[in-house]
Design an enzyme around this catalytic site. Sequence first.
Site, PDB file in Angstrom:
ATOM      1  N   GLY A 130       0.819  -1.204   0.000  1.00  0.00           N
ATOM      2  CA  GLY A 130       0.000   0.000   0.000  1.00  0.00           C
ATOM      3  C   GLY A 130       0.852   1.252   0.000  1.00  0.00           C
ATOM      4  CB  CYS A 131       0.137   4.726   1.028  1.00  0.00           C
ATOM      5  SG  CYS A 131       0.960   6.332   1.108  1.00  0.00           S
ATOM      6  CG  PHE A 132       5.829   4.914  -0.727  1.00  0.00           C
ATOM      7  CD1 PHE A 132       5.215   6.139  -0.495  1.00  0.00           C
ATOM      8  CD2 PHE A 132       6.421   4.714  -1.968  1.00  0.00           C
ATOM      9  CE1 PHE A 132       5.191   7.134  -1.453  1.00  0.00           C
ATOM     10  CE2 PHE A 132       6.404   5.709  -2.951  1.00  0.00           C
ATOM     11  CZ  PHE A 132       5.789   6.923  -2.691  1.00  0.00           C
TER      12      PHE A 132
END
Length: 220
Positions: A47-49
Amino acid sequence: MKKLVMYLVAAILLGSCANGQPYKERNEFAAVPQLKPNEQVATFGGGCFWALSEAMLELKGVNKVVSGYAGGNTKNPTYEEVCTRTTNHAEVVQIYYNPKQISYSTLAESFFFAHDPTTLNRQGPDVGTDYRSIAFYRTPQEKQTLLQVIAKINATKHYSGKVVTQVEPFKVFYPAEKYHQGYYRLHLADNSYLTSVSMPKIVKMRRVMKAQLKPEFQKL
C-alpha cells in the site's frame, strides 16, 4: 469519467501524495544508499509507502528505509506515472538492516502485520495495482522464508482471508521523490490521510511486533 472525477476528489480530500508539492520539488529524487559493512537490504510493497516506511523504520536493527517503486517495466518512474497504473510499479520500501539485530524472517512478519495482505490490489481507500501487496526476494532462502511466513499467517487465521501477496524475484528499485521520504513523521500533524489511514496500520504492527520495536516505540 464519473468514476475518475470521484477518485480525484477522494484523493484530494484524503491528502494525495503529490498534492500541494511544487513541480520542481516533485521531481527531485532520493538517492539509493550504499550498503554498509554487514548490512543487508529487503524490499516490500504494502500500500502507500508513507505508512510502511514508518512501520519498518521503528523495528530494532533497521538503519534506514527508502520509499520507492519496483515491480514494473518503466525506468526511473515518477510518482505521477506510477499513479496512472501504466508502469506496473508498486509503491515499495527498501529496508537497510543489520542481520545481527533483526532477521529477514522477522522483517517479513512485520511487513505482513503492517498492512492487510489479504486484499487484492488495494489497501483501505487506496485502490489499484500500485497499492498491491508484494514481497521481493534476492535469494532462494529469502523466497523460502516468505513462503513459510505466509503459510504461518494463513494457518494462524490472523486475518479472515488468505494472503494474496505476490512473491517475486527482485530486479530493480527506483527511489521515490525526496518529499516522500520520512513523510509520516514530517506531516502527521497536518495530514488527515496519515491519521485516518496510515496510523492504524502502524499501530497494528506495533501491537503485534512490540518486542521487536526500538525502545522508544515500545512505549507508544
